[in-house]
Design an enzyme around this catalytic site. Structure first.
Site, PDB file in Angstrom:
ATOM      1  N   CYS A 159       0.851  -1.195   0.000  1.00 29.74           N
ATOM      2  CA  CYS A 159       0.000   0.000   0.000  1.00 29.74           C
ATOM      3  C   CYS A 159       0.890   1.249   0.000  1.00 29.74           C
ATOM      4  O   CYS A 159       1.992   1.234   0.530  1.00 29.74           O
ATOM      5  CB  CYS A 159      -0.904  -0.001   1.237  1.00 29.74           C
ATOM      6  SG  CYS A 159      -2.029   1.430   1.299  1.00 29.74           S
TER       7      CYS A 159
ATOM      8  N   ARG B  29       3.083   4.794   6.326  1.00 30.53           N
ATOM      9  CA  ARG B  29       3.513   4.073   7.533  1.00 30.53           C
ATOM     10  C   ARG B  29       3.997   2.661   7.253  1.00 30.53           C
ATOM     11  O   ARG B  29       4.376   1.936   8.170  1.00 30.53           O
ATOM     12  CB  ARG B  29       2.340   4.015   8.546  1.00 30.53           C
ATOM     13  CG  ARG B  29       1.870   5.386   8.996  1.00 30.53           C
ATOM     14  CD  ARG B  29       0.520   5.299   9.676  1.00 30.53           C
ATOM     15  NE  ARG B  29      -0.544   4.873   8.751  1.00 30.53           N
ATOM     16  CZ  ARG B  29      -1.805   4.699   9.096  1.00 30.53           C
ATOM     17  NH1 ARG B  29      -2.182   4.911  10.351  1.00 30.53           N
ATOM     18  NH2 ARG B  29      -2.703   4.313   8.202  1.00 30.53           N
TER      19      ARG B  29
ATOM     20  N   CYS C 184      -6.166  -0.017   6.890  1.00 29.46           N
ATOM     21  CA  CYS C 184      -5.861   0.565   5.575  1.00 29.46           C
ATOM     22  C   CYS C 184      -6.960   1.552   5.162  1.00 29.46           C
ATOM     23  O   CYS C 184      -8.135   1.177   5.071  1.00 29.46           O
ATOM     24  CB  CYS C 184      -5.740  -0.550   4.538  1.00 29.46           C
ATOM     25  SG  CYS C 184      -5.350   0.062   2.889  1.00 29.46           S
TER      26      CYS C 184
ATOM     27  N   HIS D 245      -2.240  -4.003   5.071  1.00 29.38           N
ATOM     28  CA  HIS D 245      -2.046  -3.603   6.471  1.00 29.38           C
ATOM     29  C   HIS D 245      -3.393  -3.283   7.106  1.00 29.38           C
ATOM     30  O   HIS D 245      -4.277  -2.723   6.448  1.00 29.38           O
ATOM     31  CB  HIS D 245      -1.089  -2.405   6.577  1.00 29.38           C
ATOM     32  CG  HIS D 245      -1.628  -1.133   5.987  1.00 29.38           C
ATOM     33  ND1 HIS D 245      -2.137  -0.111   6.762  1.00 29.38           N
ATOM     34  CD2 HIS D 245      -1.764  -0.723   4.697  1.00 29.38           C
ATOM     35  CE1 HIS D 245      -2.541   0.872   5.973  1.00 29.38           C
ATOM     36  NE2 HIS D 245      -2.346   0.518   4.716  1.00 29.38           N
TER      37      HIS D 245
ATOM     38  N   ASP E 118       0.477   3.749   1.701  1.00 30.45           N
ATOM     39  CA  ASP E 118       0.463   4.327   3.049  1.00 30.45           C
ATOM     40  C   ASP E 118       1.880   4.600   3.560  1.00 30.45           C
ATOM     41  O   ASP E 118       2.732   3.718   3.537  1.00 30.45           O
ATOM     42  CB  ASP E 118      -0.257   3.344   3.998  1.00 30.45           C
ATOM     43  CG  ASP E 118      -0.618   3.996   5.321  1.00 30.45           C
ATOM     44  OD1 ASP E 118       0.303   4.482   6.021  1.00 30.45           O
ATOM     45  OD2 ASP E 118      -1.806   4.023   5.674  1.00 30.45           O
TER      46      ASP E 118
HETATM   47 ZN    ZN Z   1      -3.349   1.206   3.042  1.00 27.25          ZN
END
Ligand code: ZN
Length: 212
Positions: free
Chosen positions: A39, A43, A98, A95, A41
């Site tokens: 992803c 993090r 998400c 994750h 993302d």
């Molecule tokens: Zn995500």
């Protein structure tokens, strides 16, 4: 932008302190064993969470780690990784928590992004009976995150040039993983595929999510 360039200088210094030959070695080429489909993302940085150095992982990231069979970007990355880099393992890494998966679960509109979310909504529809039984929205989201990973593992297994590789050997192996932002643990969903024969892994309902 100051943070970017100062950070770069600092990183070069720390890297050379640890290994004076680092850049000489790196500039000679790459032979990563892993392709990471994760992803976007911020993090969930690929190399950092598995503690592997630059040169170890070929990376493709998008919102909610999708494997779309009309996504030229993704297919080109996978093709290059499989045919030229000869990666041994393809990791689909979702994750919990998400944002993309949670957005797809809601009935809100996110503008242009709605187009991207259709694929995740389709995963929801496929498993609606199971998902709707979970009242707690966080738990339901966790399960959809896992199911979304499993579906992307299956999508990879349907790609023709990957199936062609399997006729020649056991690689690439495709694995479904989920990362937890709460404790940093990367979990194997035991959905690995490396032949056409087992390209339909059975998803075991995650009892841990239901118990939590
Ligand atoms: Zn995500």
């Amino acid at each position: 932008m100051k943070a970017i360039f100062e950070g770069n200088k600092e990183w070069i210094k720390n890297t050379l302190d640890k290994d004076p030959n680092f850049f000489n070695n790196l500039s000679e080429g790459q032979s990563p064993e892993y392709l990471w489909i994760g992803c976007s993302d911020s993090r969930v940085p690929a190399n950092e969470i598995v503690n592997l150095p630059p040169g170890s992982i070929f990376v493709q990231r998008n919102i909610a780690n999708q494997v779309g069979n009309t996504d030229m970007n993704l297919l080109s990355v996978v093709y290059y990784a499989v045919k030229y880099l000869k990666v041994k393992h393809i990791l689909v890494v979702g994750h919990y928590g998400c944002g993309g998966v949670l957005a797809a679960m809601s009935n809100n509109s996110f503008g242009f992004l709605d187009n991207w979310l259709v694929a995740i909504k389709n995963v929801y529809s496929k498993y609606q009976d199971t998902l709707d039984m979970i009242d707690d929205l966080e738990k339901r989201g966790d399960m959809l995150v896992e199911l979304n990973v499993i579906e992307q593992v299956r999508n990879l297994a349907k790609i023709s040039f990957i199936q062609k590789e399997w006729k020649n050997g056991e690689y690439p192996q495709i694995h479904g993983l989920v990362y937890s932002l709460k404790d940093g643990v990367l979990k194997d969903l035991d959905s690995s595929i490396n032949t056409i024969a087992n390209m339909r892994p059975v998803y075991q309902i995650n009892e841990d999510i239901l118990k939590k």
